[in-house]
Design a protein around this motif. Sequence first.
Motif, PDB file in Angstrom:
ATOM      1  N   ASP A  60       0.811  -1.215   0.000  1.00 49.65           N
ATOM      2  CA  ASP A  60       0.000   0.000   0.000  1.00 49.65           C
ATOM      3  C   ASP A  60       0.844   1.265   0.000  1.00 49.65           C
ATOM      4  N   GLY A  61       2.173   1.129   0.083  1.00 48.46           N
ATOM      5  CA  GLY A  61       3.045   2.298   0.096  1.00 48.46           C
ATOM      6  C   GLY A  61       3.469   2.743   1.476  1.00 48.46           C
ATOM      7  N   HIS A  62       2.846   2.219   2.515  1.00 45.11           N
ATOM      8  CA  HIS A  62       3.264   2.514   3.886  1.00 45.11           C
ATOM      9  C   HIS A  62       4.503   1.674   4.245  1.00 45.11           C
ATOM     10  N   PRO A  63       5.306   2.132   5.212  1.00 46.98           N
ATOM     11  CA  PRO A  63       6.368   1.264   5.723  1.00 46.98           C
ATOM     12  C   PRO A  63       5.793  -0.065   6.206  1.00 46.98           C
ATOM     13  N   ARG A  64       6.518  -1.136   5.951  1.00 46.36           N
ATOM     14  CA  ARG A  64       6.031  -2.460   6.352  1.00 46.36           C
ATOM     15  C   ARG A  64       5.785  -2.510   7.857  1.00 46.36           C
ATOM     16  N   VAL A  65       4.736  -3.225   8.239  1.00 40.84           N
ATOM     17  CA  VAL A  65       4.498  -3.474   9.660  1.00 40.84           C
ATOM     18  C   VAL A  65       5.438  -4.565  10.131  1.00 40.84           C
ATOM     19  N   GLY A  66       5.509  -4.726  11.437  1.00 42.41           N
ATOM     20  CA  GLY A  66       6.397  -5.718  12.011  1.00 42.41           C
ATOM     21  C   GLY A  66       7.552  -5.100  12.763  1.00 42.41           C
ATOM     22  N   ARG A 175      -0.288  16.834  -3.261  1.00 38.97           N
ATOM     23  CA  ARG A 175       0.571  17.778  -2.552  1.00 38.97           C
ATOM     24  C   ARG A 175       0.578  17.485  -1.047  1.00 38.97           C
ATOM     25  N   TYR A 176      -0.577  17.128  -0.501  1.00 42.00           N
ATOM     26  CA  TYR A 176      -0.621  16.802   0.923  1.00 42.00           C
ATOM     27  C   TYR A 176       0.147  15.507   1.202  1.00 42.00           C
ATOM     28  N   SER A 177       0.018  14.517   0.320  1.00 39.33           N
ATOM     29  CA  SER A 177       0.789  13.283   0.480  1.00 39.33           C
ATOM     30  C   SER A 177       2.282  13.587   0.451  1.00 39.33           C
ATOM     31  N   ALA A 178       2.696  14.475  -0.460  1.00 42.59           N
ATOM     32  CA  ALA A 178       4.118  14.797  -0.582  1.00 42.59           C
ATOM     33  C   ALA A 178       4.625  15.522   0.663  1.00 42.59           C
ATOM     34  N   LEU A 179       3.864  16.489   1.162  1.00 45.45           N
ATOM     35  CA  LEU A 179       4.310  17.271   2.307  1.00 45.45           C
ATOM     36  C   LEU A 179       4.352  16.442   3.589  1.00 45.45           C
ATOM     37  N   THR A 180       3.491  15.444   3.703  1.00 43.22           N
ATOM     38  CA  THR A 180       3.493  14.580   4.882  1.00 43.22           C
ATOM     39  C   THR A 180       4.305  13.300   4.657  1.00 43.22           C
ATOM     40  N   GLY A 183       3.020   7.717   1.731  1.00 40.12           N
ATOM     41  CA  GLY A 183       3.027   6.942   0.501  1.00 40.12           C
ATOM     42  C   GLY A 183       1.789   6.103   0.266  1.00 40.12           C
ATOM     43  N   HIS A 184       0.748   6.239   1.110  1.00 40.98           N
ATOM     44  CA  HIS A 184      -0.447   5.401   0.983  1.00 40.98           C
ATOM     45  C   HIS A 184      -1.084   5.620  -0.389  1.00 40.98           C
ATOM     46  N   ARG A 185      -1.158   4.545  -1.161  1.00 40.03           N
ATOM     47  CA  ARG A 185      -1.545   4.658  -2.566  1.00 40.03           C
ATOM     48  C   ARG A 185      -3.016   5.014  -2.777  1.00 40.03           C
ATOM     49  N   ILE A 186      -3.859   4.865  -1.747  1.00 40.87           N
ATOM     50  CA  ILE A 186      -5.272   5.210  -1.923  1.00 40.87           C
ATOM     51  C   ILE A 186      -5.462   6.707  -2.166  1.00 40.87           C
ATOM     52  N   HIS A 187      -4.411   7.510  -1.902  1.00 36.74           N
ATOM     53  CA  HIS A 187      -4.541   8.957  -2.043  1.00 36.74           C
ATOM     54  C   HIS A 187      -4.038   9.480  -3.390  1.00 36.74           C
TER      55      HIS A 187
END
Length: 265
Positions: A60-66, A175-180, A183-187
């Motif tokens: 999903d673009g987030h850092p892996r859990v674990g 732009r909000y995804s970039a500034l924060t 990487g969550h791909r749903i956005h």
Amino acid sequence: MQDAAQTDQRQTDVMDPARAQALVVALGRADQIGAGDALPPFFHQIYFWDAQPPAQLGRDGHPRVGGLIPDMGLPRRMWAGGALEFLAPLRAGRQAEKVTRVEKTARKDGRTGPLGFVTLRHEIWQDGALCVSETQDLVYREDPDPSAPRPTPPSARDDATQVQDVSFDSTLLFRYSALTFNGHRIHYDLDYAKDVEGYQGLVVHGPLLAQLLMLMAQDAAPVQRFAFRATAPLMHFESAQFCRNGGDMWVRGPDGRQCMQATVA
């Protein structure tokens, strides 16, 4: 619910005024932020990036859990809500430290299948003072069942004494995804949002909705405490009404559904 192991994650960052000003511009506001100025509430979201190499990212673009967040075997992540207390202003141009720990985790069976709950505790320190205390509630879910009926969202209240109309588009979400550094791909990845996670379009960030509610409140009086909960997704092609009645705030979608509820003090 069960308490999680108390392992702190510490990050330091300089509250770059240029980055804060970029968010101001992206949101269409006229504020001017320079070195030494107090940052608006919730602007700490654009700092303390958790930059991971591609091999350490989930699908999903987030850092892996674990690591800090345990792996519950559920692929879909949602920022469900949170609560913040603003104890002292964060100043642009100065270094700050963010301390994060997992406060509690739980796995339960919901109406749509298993759910994983994670609560993170964040503290933001600057010049030896605690400036922001925040809890962040995350929910993890299974992939959607295309044959299952969509859940019915709650209806928004109609007794607002203050209303702001806000429109969204894919540019603002990018732009909000970039500034924060989100990487969550749903956005930003429309095919992924629709074909994998089952949304009708790109999803407006929950914290972006919360940010706009906080700025709406801040324009009237300083925000000391704010709590919010996402209740239904809002798509990038939709407009919304940001509503307030006293200490209650909410986001109403174009069909009258409640997308977020919040309280402010």
